[in-house]
Scaffold this motif. Structure first.
Motif, mmCIF file in Angstrom:
data_model
loop_
_atom_site.group_PDB
_atom_site.id
_atom_site.type_symbol
_atom_site.label_atom_id
_atom_site.label_comp_id
_atom_site.label_asym_id
_atom_site.label_seq_id
_atom_site.Cartn_x
_atom_site.Cartn_y
_atom_site.Cartn_z
ATOM 1 N N PRO A 69 7.010 15.967 -12.750
ATOM 2 C CA PRO A 69 8.000 16.361 -11.722
ATOM 3 C C PRO A 69 7.548 17.557 -10.890
ATOM 4 O O PRO A 69 7.833 17.632 -9.698
ATOM 5 C CB PRO A 69 9.246 16.669 -12.550
ATOM 6 C CG PRO A 69 8.751 16.948 -13.929
ATOM 7 C CD PRO A 69 7.541 16.108 -14.110
ATOM 8 N N GLU A 70 6.855 18.492 -11.481
ATOM 9 C CA GLU A 70 6.396 19.650 -10.724
ATOM 10 C C GLU A 70 5.381 19.225 -9.661
ATOM 11 O O GLU A 70 5.389 19.730 -8.528
ATOM 12 C CB GLU A 70 5.769 20.680 -11.662
ATOM 13 C CG GLU A 70 6.752 21.291 -12.659
ATOM 14 C CD GLU A 70 6.086 22.336 -13.525
ATOM 15 O OE1 GLU A 70 4.879 22.549 -13.351
ATOM 16 O OE2 GLU A 70 6.775 22.932 -14.375
ATOM 17 N N GLY A 71 4.491 18.304 -10.041
ATOM 18 C CA GLY A 71 3.534 17.832 -9.063
ATOM 19 C C GLY A 71 4.200 17.083 -7.918
ATOM 20 O O GLY A 71 3.807 17.226 -6.754
ATOM 21 N N ARG A 72 5.270 16.326 -8.216
ATOM 22 C CA ARG A 72 5.977 15.628 -7.146
ATOM 23 C C ARG A 72 6.671 16.619 -6.231
ATOM 24 O O ARG A 72 6.700 16.450 -5.005
ATOM 25 C CB ARG A 72 7.006 14.662 -7.748
ATOM 26 C CG ARG A 72 6.382 13.495 -8.502
ATOM 27 C CD ARG A 72 7.389 12.345 -8.650
ATOM 28 N NE ARG A 72 8.636 12.792 -9.228
ATOM 29 C CZ ARG A 72 8.892 12.873 -10.538
ATOM 30 N NH1 ARG A 72 7.925 12.527 -11.389
ATOM 31 N NH2 ARG A 72 10.052 13.278 -10.989
ATOM 32 N N ALA A 73 7.235 17.689 -6.791
ATOM 33 C CA ALA A 73 7.914 18.696 -5.966
ATOM 34 C C ALA A 73 6.924 19.418 -5.050
ATOM 35 O O ALA A 73 7.208 19.653 -3.871
ATOM 36 C CB ALA A 73 8.651 19.689 -6.860
#
Length: 360
Positions: free
Chosen positions: A342-346
């Motif tokens: 999720p952090e990479g998507r954000a």
């Protein structure tokens, strides 16, 4: 703490206190009447085709009248193996040449096969060896070794170099590493090229050629060559040195085959054959038999030795910028990994928003 010093140095200092000169006294104490080491026995024959061993005794100071116990490097007089020969006549030539000149060996000896070996003796053992001859240097001072003229061989005079002799096969039970690898070839108008001696080092073969007077005007051998193992393959024989050295006229002479001849259509088969040999050698050296996944293209191929690249990507990386994106046929695997971050998507969404806002 007091410094350690040799007995000769102590005696020299005591004599210097009485008025003697220290350097001359030290040289006399260290070098005068130094007993030479006892001649050694024969070594096991490394290969059956070279049964004659030539050993020599070297010690500095012979031509000055004093035999030094140690030279300036700390080396003491000792016996060494100079060469291995196929015949006794060749061995005598080698032994006589190494004691003939100034600053050469003090003595030499030749070991060869015994006339009659005891029954049941295995080939190549020490019981089959016999002392053929022992030679001693002449009275000092000995003559200086003549040298071949520099840059004195015109083009077209030197005969074509012979093909390198194959590495001799080790004797049964002998260590293959003891087999000499450097062959000194000599040329005469009567006999042509022939191997004279085998040495364990390239430098030893070249020094032996100089002692034999190869290339010296009026000498026995006008030309010589030294053949040794190839750089990447010990089994490949290559010419290491020419005796005498090549002259500038020889080195820069026009080639016998021009560029047009080499690339003529009639030589297409030769070019393809050499190209196939080079490709096969490159594949054998660089490619690992075990396949693996290339870190650049992602394909499962044989990888270059000690690298994580296939042969195509390895060759491309030397000229083209490296491929930064890992392209794998199975793209769903990386889609799943991306969804689990999720952090990479954000971060990716924020970067896309800024690019759209500022037009980058």
């Amino acid at each position: 703490m007091p410094k350690r010093q040799s007995t000769a140095a102590k005696h020299a200092r005591q004599a210097a206190r009485g008025g003697a000169q220290y350097p001359q006294t030290l040289a006399a104490a260290e070098g005068e009447d130094y007993p030479p080491p006892a001649p050694p026995g024969p070594d096991p024959v490394p290969c059956p085709v070279l049964p004659y061993q030539v050993q020599y005794l070297y010690g500095s100071g012979y031509d000055t009248g004093r035999i030094h116990g140690r030279d300036y490097t700390g080396s003491e007089p000792r016996w060494w193996t100079l060469a291995w020969c196929a015949t006794a006549e060749d061995a005598r030539q080698v032994a006589a040449a190494t004691i003939r000149w100034s600053s050469g060996a003090r003595a030499a000896q030749i070991w060869g096969p015994a006339p009659a070996a005891p029954a049941g003796t295995a080939p190549g053992t020490l019981q089959e060896r016999d002392l053929v001859e022992r030679l001693h240097a002449g009275p000092a001072p000995r003559p200086d070794r003549p040298s071949a003229p520099f840059n004195g061989t015109p083009p077209g005079v030197r005969p074509p170099s012979p093909a390198g002799d194959p590495q001799p096969t080790a004797a049964p039970g002998a260590d293959p590493g003891d087999v000499p690898g450097y062959c000194l070839h000599v040329w005469t108008p009567e006999t042509g090229w022939r191997p004279l001696a085998w040495c364990t080092s390239r430098g030893g073969a070249c020094v032996l050629g100089a002692d034999l007077g190869v290339g010296v005007p009026g000498g026995r051998y006008p030309f010589g060559d030294v053949h040794g193992p190839g750089r990447n393959d010990w089994a490949i024989r290559a010419r290491c040195d020419r005796l005498p050295d090549e002259s500038n006229a020889e080195r820069y002479a026009a080639p016998t085959r021009t560029f047009a001849d080499l690339y003529h259509p009639d030589h297409a088969a030769d070019r393809e054959h050499h190209a196939a040999q080079a490709a096969a050698q490159s594949a054998a050296i660089w490619a690992d038999p075990g396949p693996g996944r290339c870190s650049q293209c992602g394909n499962v191929r044989p990888l270059v030795w000690s690298w994580d690249l296939c042969d195509d990507c390895y060759r491309r990386s030397a000229f083209d910028p490296p491929i930064t994106e890992f392209t794998d046929p199975d793209g769903d695997l990386y889609t799943d990994l991306y969804d689990d971050d999720p952090e990479g998507r954000a971060e990716a969404a924020e970067e896309d928003r800024l690019c759209a806002r500022y037009g980058e």
